[in-house]
Scaffold this active site. Structure first.
Site: not given
Length: 233
Positions: A29, A93, A135
């Site tokens: 994010y 992202e 991530h």
């Protein structure tokens, strides 16, 4: 490069040459107050960060770095023996303010754009479900994105990510050290044990993220390590 999707090119200068073949997708994010702030940072030469794609909350997709190149999104990271994750991955992202600025669920329009993007990248590079990660999976001591509100199930039901095992669960009875060995075998860096357990929970048991190894965590991890149909492909 990506067929069937409306993608706007908005190049970032932050990339270099790959040194490994592409074998994973890393989802992030943005963790910033607005989409524009994130886009500006990802295109800022001085920031030295980037990703291949950005998916906005309204479903808009931007391509910041060509897939042929190594984008700078994962930082210091590790997954299944790979330590140069940037060289081996496509970074996406996903616009969301993150835990610092008002973490919230990911809208349907956003997921509706992300899913076909992941599907096309996965197919194009022959990436296994077990290598579609967050991530926090590749950098558990540093990161917590895309976080416990991310809808991994939406990807898993289309075979784009590993599902959370739910059937025929058996507790292997591992001591904590045994669980950590199994977690390392699955792919995590366990040097920070608590962070690794927390990352595992965010991904596979998001309703209770407490960093504590319990029976449910052991059952889930054992099922993930067993051969197909619950294994990755």
């Amino acid at each position: 490069m990506t067929s069937g999707l409306q993608i706007t090119d908005m190049p970032s200068p932050n990339f270099d040459a790959r040194e490994l073949p592409i074998s994973m997708i890393v989802l992030h994010y943005t963790g910033m107050e607005s989409a524009q702030a994130a886009i500006d940072r990802l295109r800022d030469l001085e920031a030295k960060v980037s990703a291949h794609y950005l998916v906005d909350e309204d479903g808009r997709i931007l391509r910041l770095v060509d897939e042929r190149h190594r984008a700078w999104h994962a930082g210091r990271s590790h997954w299944r023996g790979v330590t140069d994750v940037n060289s081996a991955s496509i970074g996406i992202e996903i616009v969301n303010p993150g835990h610092e600025f008002g973490y919230r669920p990911f809208p349907e329009a956003q997921m509706g754009a992300l899913i076909p993007l992941v599907a096309e990248i996965k197919e194009r590079h022959g990436i296994t479900r077990g290598n579609v990660v967050g991530h926090s999976d590749v950098a558990p001591a540093r990161k917590q994105d895309p976080g416990e509100l991310f809808n991994w199930h939406a990807l898993a039901r289309l075979r784009l990510a590993l599902p959370r095992p739910t059937r025929n669960l058996v507790d292997p009875g591992w001591p904590d050290a045994g669980f950590l060995l199994a977690l390392e075998r699955f792919g995590y860096d366990t040097n920070d044990a608590g962070a690794a357990v927390t990352a595992f929970q965010r991904r596979f048991r998001p309703e209770l993220v407490d960093g504590e190894i319990d029976m449910e965590c052991r059952c889930i991890l054992l099922a993930l390590l067993l051969p197909k149909p619950q294994g990755d492909d």
